[in-house]
Scaffold this active site. Sequence first.
Site, PDB file in Angstrom:
ATOM      1  CE1 TYR A   7      -4.112  -1.905   0.392  1.00  0.00           C
ATOM      2  CE2 TYR A   7      -2.759  -3.269   1.832  1.00  0.00           C
ATOM      3  CZ  TYR A   7      -3.906  -3.083   1.083  1.00  0.00           C
ATOM      4  OH  TYR A   7      -4.856  -4.082   1.039  1.00  0.00           O
ATOM      5  CB  CYS A  51      -7.766  -3.850  -5.621  1.00  0.00           C
ATOM      6  SG  CYS A  51      -9.273  -4.808  -5.586  1.00  0.00           S
ATOM      7  CG  HIS A  52      -6.068  -9.741  -6.895  1.00  0.00           C
ATOM      8  ND1 HIS A  52      -6.762  -9.205  -7.968  1.00  0.00           N
ATOM      9  CD2 HIS A  52      -5.100 -10.535  -7.429  1.00  0.00           C
ATOM     10  CE1 HIS A  52      -6.238  -9.670  -9.098  1.00  0.00           C
ATOM     11  NE2 HIS A  52      -5.227 -10.479  -8.796  1.00  0.00           N
ATOM     12  CD  GLU A 112      -2.570 -12.503 -10.477  1.00  0.00           C
ATOM     13  OE1 GLU A 112      -1.594 -11.788 -10.172  1.00  0.00           O
ATOM     14  OE2 GLU A 112      -3.701 -12.033 -10.704  1.00  0.00           O
ATOM     15  CG  ASN A 148     -11.284  -2.070  -7.995  1.00  0.00           C
ATOM     16  OD1 ASN A 148     -11.846  -1.645  -8.998  1.00  0.00           O
ATOM     17  ND2 ASN A 148     -10.456  -3.096  -8.020  1.00  0.00           N
TER      18      ASN A 148
END
Length: 199
Positions: free
Chosen positions: A135, A166-167, A193, A158
Amino acid sequence: MIITSIVLAGKGQAQVAFPQSSLLMASHTIDGTAKLICCTWLLADESWQDSIKLSTLTKRYNLAGLKVEFISVQQLDPSNLEQQLLLTAIAQMQQYLQGERQAFDLPLDTSLGTPFQQKVWQALLDIKYGETISYAMLAQNVDNPKGFRAVANANGKNPLSIIIPCHRVIASDGKLGGYTGGLDKKQYLLALEGVSCRL
């Protein structure tokens, strides 16, 4: 405006099981172009009317007197621009969850956000598949180095979860941080991912 929802099914290889969940998506024609305006998590016991703020959308898109319609995925008509966009978004989401897509190619409208929120959401689009930032780093990327709480708040607002990733924003200590859809979903998406984080 057309609204639909899909039940998500992820690839079995991820390090954690995919939580039972669904996404609510909405599209609307803006200046002659169909754009995706919403992709948010829908809780198991939540109806689409509970999840989406119709009053806000009505005010922003001047929908008074216009039809806001929920259509099931099976009934979406590919000859309708807004419905075709939803079908494309669903196909791309399924490709992503099966590990076959790393980025989305969809017309998005983020104008419901404040200028600062839109700047944060644009910065989120720059975070590549399989990467994470803190962040604090996101705050620096939007020229607000002390505003990590403000960017965290913008993350939480979002309107296009997963599509605007945003993850991929985690706490500075390497822990997951927060996630509007729930930490189980954030953990799954990052594992998909190839990223592992501490809870």
